[in-house]
Design a protein around this motif. Sequence first.
Motif, short mmCIF file in Angstrom:
data_model
loop_
_atom_site.label_atom_id
_atom_site.label_comp_id
_atom_site.label_asym_id
_atom_site.label_seq_id
_atom_site.Cartn_x
_atom_site.Cartn_y
_atom_site.Cartn_z
N SER A 1 0.83 -1.20 0.00
CA SER A 1 0.00 0.00 0.00
C SER A 1 0.86 1.25 0.00
O SER A 1 0.53 2.25 -0.64
CB SER A 1 -0.95 -0.01 1.19
N ASP A 2 2.00 1.21 0.72
CA ASP A 2 2.91 2.36 0.73
C ASP A 2 3.50 2.60 -0.65
O ASP A 2 3.56 3.73 -1.13
CB ASP A 2 4.04 2.15 1.73
N PHE A 3 3.95 1.52 -1.30
CA PHE A 3 4.54 1.63 -2.63
C PHE A 3 3.52 2.20 -3.62
O PHE A 3 3.80 3.12 -4.38
CB PHE A 3 5.04 0.26 -3.10
N LEU A 4 2.30 1.66 -3.59
CA LEU A 4 1.27 2.12 -4.51
C LEU A 4 0.86 3.57 -4.24
O LEU A 4 0.66 4.33 -5.17
CB LEU A 4 0.05 1.21 -4.43
N ALA A 5 0.75 3.92 -2.96
CA ALA A 5 0.39 5.31 -2.63
C ALA A 5 1.47 6.27 -3.13
O ALA A 5 1.15 7.32 -3.69
CB ALA A 5 0.20 5.45 -1.12
N ARG A 6 2.74 5.91 -2.95
CA ARG A 6 3.83 6.77 -3.45
C ARG A 6 3.81 6.83 -4.98
O ARG A 6 4.01 7.89 -5.57
CB ARG A 6 5.18 6.28 -2.95
N LEU A 7 3.56 5.70 -5.61
CA LEU A 7 3.51 5.67 -7.07
C LEU A 7 2.38 6.58 -7.58
O LEU A 7 2.59 7.37 -8.50
CB LEU A 7 3.30 4.23 -7.55
N ARG A 8 1.22 6.49 -6.96
CA ARG A 8 0.11 7.34 -7.36
C ARG A 8 0.41 8.81 -7.08
O ARG A 8 0.11 9.68 -7.88
CB ARG A 8 -1.19 6.94 -6.65
N ALA A 9 1.02 9.10 -5.94
CA ALA A 9 1.33 10.49 -5.59
C ALA A 9 2.35 11.07 -6.56
O ALA A 9 2.23 12.23 -6.98
CB ALA A 9 1.86 10.56 -4.16
N ASP A 10 3.32 10.26 -6.95
CA ASP A 10 4.38 10.74 -7.85
C ASP A 10 3.95 10.75 -9.31
O ASP A 10 4.36 11.62 -10.07
CB ASP A 10 5.63 9.86 -7.72
N ARG A 11 3.16 9.78 -9.72
CA ARG A 11 2.84 9.60 -11.14
C ARG A 11 1.40 9.93 -11.50
O ARG A 11 1.04 9.95 -12.67
CB ARG A 11 3.14 8.17 -11.60
N GLY A 12 0.55 10.08 -10.51
CA GLY A 12 -0.85 10.37 -10.78
C GLY A 12 -1.61 9.12 -11.18
O GLY A 12 -1.08 8.02 -11.21
N ALA A 13 -2.86 9.31 -11.53
CA ALA A 13 -3.75 8.19 -11.86
C ALA A 13 -3.62 7.75 -13.31
O ALA A 13 -4.26 6.80 -13.72
CB ALA A 13 -5.19 8.58 -11.56
N SER A 14 -2.79 8.44 -14.09
CA SER A 14 -2.72 8.12 -15.51
C SER A 14 -1.89 6.87 -15.80
O SER A 14 -1.94 6.35 -16.91
CB SER A 14 -2.13 9.30 -16.28
#
Length: 124
Positions: free
Chosen positions: A64-77
Motif C-alpha cells: 500500500s505504501d509503494f502504490l500510494a507513493r507511485l500514485r502520488a508521484d505519477r498520478g492516476a494516468s
Amino acid sequence: MSRSDYVLIVDGDAAFAKLLKTELALTGLETLRASDAETAEQMLAGTSPRAVVLDLRYAGLPTSDFLARLRADRGASVPIVMLAAKEVPAADLSALEQLGVEVLPKEAGAPQAAAAIIAEALTP
C-alpha cells in the motif's frame, strides 16, 4: 527504449516475469523488471513507466505504501495491474480499487490478461 516508454514489471519470480514480458511484447510494449518494490522505487527515480504490473507477494515493501507513493508521484494516468497468488481480503481490494489498481489472480492466463488490460488502458 526511452525513459518513459516501458512497462515496469515488479515480480521476484523470473519465469513469470518472462511470461509477462513476452505477452506485453506481443502488444508492442517493452518492459523493465524489478525483483522487488525497493528496486522498483530506485528505477522510478529517473523514469516514468507507461504502466506497472506488480506481484503482491514479491513487493518487499508494504504494498500500500509503494502504490500510494507511485500514485502520488505519477498520478492516476499510469495503469497498475496487481497480481495476487492468494485471495485479497475485501477491505484491501476496496482500497486497491480506490487507488485505481486492477487486481488479477496470479494463475494460468494472468500474463495474457494483464497484457490485455495494459494494452487497452494505453490505447488512445
